[in-house]
Write a protein that holds these residues in place. Structure first.
Motif, PDB file in Angstrom:
ATOM      1  N   TYR C  23      32.923   2.966  -2.351  1.00  0.00           N
ATOM      2  CA  TYR C  23      34.141   2.424  -1.733  1.00  0.00           C
ATOM      3  C   TYR C  23      35.118   3.479  -1.257  1.00  0.00           C
ATOM      4  CZ  TYR C  23      32.423  -1.919  -3.622  1.00  0.00           C
ATOM      5  OH  TYR C  23      31.641  -2.996  -3.893  1.00  0.00           O
ATOM      6  N   LEU C 176      27.136 -10.348   7.359  1.00  0.00           N
ATOM      7  CA  LEU C 176      27.925  -9.171   7.707  1.00  0.00           C
ATOM      8  C   LEU C 176      27.075  -8.049   8.292  1.00  0.00           C
ATOM      9  CD1 LEU C 176      30.325  -9.001   4.649  1.00  0.00           C
ATOM     10  CD2 LEU C 176      30.708 -10.008   6.897  1.00  0.00           C
ATOM     11  N   HIS C 179      28.182  -4.792  10.096  1.00  0.00           N
ATOM     12  CA  HIS C 179      29.636  -4.663   9.934  1.00  0.00           C
ATOM     13  C   HIS C 179      30.001  -4.182   8.519  1.00  0.00           C
ATOM     14  CE1 HIS C 179      31.077  -6.500  13.737  1.00  0.00           C
ATOM     15  NE2 HIS C 179      29.889  -7.079  13.718  1.00  0.00           N
ATOM     16  N   PRO C 180      29.605  -2.955   8.180  1.00  0.00           N
ATOM     17  CA  PRO C 180      29.828  -2.478   6.809  1.00  0.00           C
ATOM     18  C   PRO C 180      31.304  -2.395   6.435  1.00  0.00           C
ATOM     19  CG  PRO C 180      29.176  -0.662   8.261  1.00  0.00           C
ATOM     20  CD  PRO C 180      28.962  -1.934   9.029  1.00  0.00           C
ATOM     21  N   TRP C 181      32.175  -2.319   7.428  1.00  0.00           N
ATOM     22  CA  TRP C 181      33.622  -2.252   7.158  1.00  0.00           C
ATOM     23  C   TRP C 181      34.152  -3.554   6.561  1.00  0.00           C
ATOM     24  CZ3 TRP C 181      31.408  -0.033  11.517  1.00  0.00           C
ATOM     25  CH2 TRP C 181      30.934  -0.981  12.471  1.00  0.00           C
ATOM     26  N   LEU C 182      33.323  -4.590   6.604  1.00  0.00           N
ATOM     27  CA  LEU C 182      33.740  -5.863   5.998  1.00  0.00           C
ATOM     28  C   LEU C 182      33.189  -6.044   4.578  1.00  0.00           C
ATOM     29  CD1 LEU C 182      33.456  -8.217   9.102  1.00  0.00           C
ATOM     30  CD2 LEU C 182      35.541  -7.320   8.048  1.00  0.00           C
ATOM     31  N   ASP C 183      32.397  -5.089   4.121  1.00  0.00           N
ATOM     32  CA  ASP C 183      31.900  -5.159   2.747  1.00  0.00           C
ATOM     33  C   ASP C 183      33.030  -4.967   1.749  1.00  0.00           C
ATOM     34  OD1 ASP C 183      29.302  -5.429   3.588  1.00  0.00           O
ATOM     35  OD2 ASP C 183      28.748  -3.322   3.262  1.00  0.00           O
ATOM     36  N   ALA C 185      36.093  -5.121  -0.830  1.00  0.00           N
ATOM     37  CA  ALA C 185      37.425  -5.712  -0.896  1.00  0.00           C
ATOM     38  C   ALA C 185      37.937  -6.166   0.462  1.00  0.00           C
ATOM     39  CB  ALA C 185      38.396  -4.705  -1.506  1.00  0.00           C
ATOM     40  N   ALA C 186      37.411  -5.583   1.546  1.00  0.00           N
ATOM     41  CA  ALA C 186      37.893  -5.956   2.872  1.00  0.00           C
ATOM     42  C   ALA C 186      37.596  -7.418   3.178  1.00  0.00           C
ATOM     43  CB  ALA C 186      37.265  -5.058   3.935  1.00  0.00           C
ATOM     44  N   TRP C 187      36.439  -7.904   2.754  1.00  0.00           N
ATOM     45  CA  TRP C 187      36.110  -9.296   3.067  1.00  0.00           C
ATOM     46  C   TRP C 187      35.120  -9.941   2.097  1.00  0.00           C
ATOM     47  CZ3 TRP C 187      38.061 -13.345   5.073  1.00  0.00           C
ATOM     48  CH2 TRP C 187      37.272 -14.434   5.437  1.00  0.00           C
TER      49      TRP C 187
END
Ligand SMILES: [Zn+2]
Ligand SMILES: [Zn+2]
Ligand SMILES: [Zn+2]
Ligand SMILES: [Zn+2]
Lengths: 323, 323, 323, 323
Positions: C23, C176, C179-183, C185-187
């Motif tokens: 993270y 997802l 779209h790893p940026w949504l893994d 806590a983000a989403w």
């Protein structure tokens, strides 16, 4: 919700009935006067129909506060409290009461406060603002030094004090000249009662008696909206104000605010945002407002069910130690 | 946010400076008086430091409204408007102005209104409440029939009218006796200005001139919190009120409310919940409040960025047709 | 405010440290890993600087829940709880703890729950969502029948259960893809944890164990915003759902929601409007969020001072019986 | 209020009717299927009874998006659009329409988009999430590069795009195994549609086509509650996200959110607090929700009358250039 308890629920006795006549169109008066005098079926029916378990009763306004003759004030207050106590005794699960007090005579007020609480079982005291004393034109606000022993006694007995509106003295309401539609609950009640409450806070009453429990109706008579500004200005120019703390602190710690006559969700939210739901209590202002109007609004307004139960019942049980 | 426009930004001229002295502790007065007289560097520096692009200037309070001599009132108003126009001419991207008007003389007020708007380029008019006329003790509120032609002209010129506070007449503020800390912005300004506004609404002004654009400072001087209750009571006992519509409708359609001196998010939310963000305009109340205090609060308060841009700038551009 | 207590305050032991590495950007990892391993000076300094009196500690995520080998899970859980207990013993006024549990083995989980609460003094239990069991690809949600005895024990011990996020199983997060940026806590944390909580409510757990105290982080993982809609749809097409009551009732009566990682006033208000301030608890999500960010927001957000004290401290003392 | 316009108002044609059958208990289906097929009296009666002037129609879900055969998808889309156009022609003051599009074939989708807008007079386009292509198991989200020309065309035609929910692919909904009551509008619709929207924002679509007008139902599918947290996490660990701006900015500038199926005042306030009332549009989700339920809630919820008119009508007229 069921089992709501109402905090500003008025009755009248023949001696005080006339005080309320001016607030009603002629065609409504017969029905109204029947409602306000009744302490039995009519009232209990309305409560049953709208999910109210209990009313904490209080005399109408200004009633005792406008009887400038001290002796008469004392007598009428006693009579009103006795009649109320009788009604409560007949329906102890449905009624409790606030004492009415002859503030014209501070010593007598303290005695009647004692009698009401200790002998009659009153759970609090409700005063309709300033009292006229000895003549129509003399009056005193409750921050007057003569009332310090009274406040000491209220604190000692640990019963909540309800500051109920009355109209300003004629000399204090010339601002409304030509606009009678702004008299009373429409506008001048709020100005008078908020001002009176500010006088009390500013005078240092809550520093001297830090355990006072003080209730305001009508969601705080606009104070939740503007007390920040008042405090902000006083912080900048205090001009020797006696109060030792910022005014909002007294509201946070000594005050409770009821919904009487203010059945408006936005104002309720403003009040929750400023003081939290623990400080808000349900009230209707019957019979000046309809029990049904108060209850339909409250039962459906956009607050959490948890807060609805607190405001509608649990906060009141806790504040008044109802059992 | 950058490029904010402020709506209640006062200046003084030597003739009106004294009006503001009482509101300041002695040690602050030299700095304050320098700030309020300045229409150049000090002010523009503060704007630059806090993201304000423009101030719409107005004279301090009560200023013209307290000059009971009609002729003097006319002259001082003209002088103030001329000085303001000059300052605007020097910094036309940073300043616009509200005209000050000698309401003591309704005809002269109309003439000065015309001159200010048509010749000096004023974008609106700001009046500090009632005006004393001919003597210290005579005064008139703006719902007086002598002002109907004035309101007609304001509507015709289509410029916003800003109702700014002043203190109540001494005869109207006895309720605060012994509590000088509640004078002015702390409390009596709000009571006076809300009452004046209610008088105007009740008098039917907005029925007669339905296109009036009326601005109130201080997030509406408590009216967003309590207008529902006022309207509710009037609905039940109208007592012959001239207004043809419910009072909240005038607020929804004719009024705008500024943040001046009310840097409080809960009150802002109450106002948005009652009238919507389109009706709210940014203002500081400089120099009675600090530009920085107003801006830091506004730039960070919990509203949407979309509404921040509207309240801080776009609503004002639209209302005043700024280009 | 001073004396805040935080509810989602993570630490790691060497065995679980790796879980958190993904993270963080590489350049931040050394500082982060130092912070999460520390149970002494660094942490207490941050608390002192930001007005936190106490952290109720919990292991990082997924930690034990991802150790599919039952025996290893049991051992690491014990070790983590022991290390935590030791840190608490050294600073009993600053730390309390949630037990970590090897849910892979329901019997062992119950035994460790007992040991943690009765011997180590843990005040609650925190589980990171579903647990993998016996292999990387097998997993069980906590509404599985094998966990009924566990829930019975949690209710009997009367300790709060904190449902902490973990990432969905790879087979559950293909939505997802790319779209790893949504893994995390983000989403995906929120989707996973809200879904898990809905499974528990729908399964009737709270009917069977009506005194369960269930805590969700991140202001309820979006449920305050949308639970009305979920309940509304289920009311219309219930499809044989086991839950006996409407889902919002479980949230009103069995759940508490913390501010961890959701330092946003509008979401806080939504949560207060749905469940009341009594149900909200302060938390930071340290070290995934900065203590300072959480505290500066919370100390200044637009809620009443009364609610701030409740959310920041009093509700937590009451829920956990802290003395 | 009168003259409301609804934004998510579904109809079906025989070819797509089956898609909706699973969402209804058997006993309700006959009445429902009659309602959704009707584009005349039943619908207009309901509108008249509830103060709706106009419905902007759209096909049910998933409809075209689930027809994996490209040619069939194209044909059914055309047929649906033609039938809708005919209904609109018969009642042009009561109906407008969103085009249904065969996204399986991006070129055909663009052609049908053109035909719908230019020839049939559609005012926008509504797509039910991802589309299956060529087989039941293949599907593409709209951030796939093959859709860039489609987005370019939507921007060029300057018509709003409505992202309507559909259920996740079976491979994407195993998280709900054993909990069919959470399928569809109860829960999985929201997760799917919020995730799809996040994919679009993250992919940089709104950087490439900055004038896209994107509509989400159900008050934004939880995004108003949690987008701050998503953006906060991405700010800390961006992992190479293509989007150039913080996600909330796309929501502030490119998105509008409707009330469909989310008749909940607290969620509405959260949405207003995050994006302002200009971004909110009235919708019912008929016939999956009752027109009456949507309207009674909306007509009475605690927002300003000014915002009610904007959300219920004026924002929609402005966004769609309705005349
Ligand atoms: Zn009353
Ligand atoms: Zn001012
Ligand atoms: Zn965490
Ligand atoms: Zn729909």
């Amino acid at each position: 919700m069921l089992h709501k308890i109402g905090l500003e629920e008025h009755f009248a006795i023949p001696e005080t009935l006339g005080c309320s006549e001016k607030y009603f169109p002629k065609e409504v008066w017969p029905k109204f006067s029947k409602h306000i005098l009744d302490l039995m079926e009519i009232r209990i029916n309305q409560m049953d129909e709208n999910g109210m378990e209990m009313m904490i009763l209080s005399l109408n306004s200004p009633a005792i506060q406008a009887i400038y003759d001290r002796k008469e004030a004392v007598e009428v207050a006693k009579k009103a409290n006795d009649i109320m106590a009788e009604a409560i005794a007949k329906n102890p699960k449905r009624f409790r009461g606030f004492a009415a007090l002859p503030m014209q005579d501070p010593d007598a007020a303290i005695m009647e406060l004692h009698r009401s609480v200790k002998e009659l079982g009153c759970v609090g005291v409700l005063v309709n603002g300033y009292s006229q004393i000895d003549s129509q034109d003399e009056y005193k606000y409750l921050d007057d030094p003569i009332y310090r022993p009274f406040w000491a006694e209220v604190e000692k007995l640990d019963v909540p004090f309800y500051m109920h509106p009355r109209e300003p003295m004629p000399c204090n309401s010339k601002m409304l000249a030509g606009h009678p539609w702004l008299d009373g609950a429409a506008w001048s009640f709020g100005v008078e009662t908020a001002t009176h409450t500010l006088r009390l806070m500013c005078s240092g009453i809550f520093d001297e008696f830090p355990n006072l429990k003080y209730i305001l109706g009508h969601l705080g008579e606009t104070l939740p909206f503007c007390i920040w500004r008042t405090a902000n200005r006083i912080r900048k120019e205090n001009r020797g104000i006696p109060a030792k703390r910022a005014l909002p602190e007294y509201m946070e710690q000594n005050m409770w605010l009821t919904t009487s006559g203010q059945f408006r969700t936005a104002a309720l939210w403003n009040t929750i945002m400023e003081f939290g739901a623990d400080r808000i209590l349900f009230a209707t202002d019957f019979p000046f407002e309809e029990v049904k109007d108060a209850c339909v609004w409250f039962d459906n307004c956009s607050i959490s069910e948890n807060d609805r139960v607190k405001i509608g019942r649990d906060n009141i049980i806790k504040l008044f130690n109802l059992t």
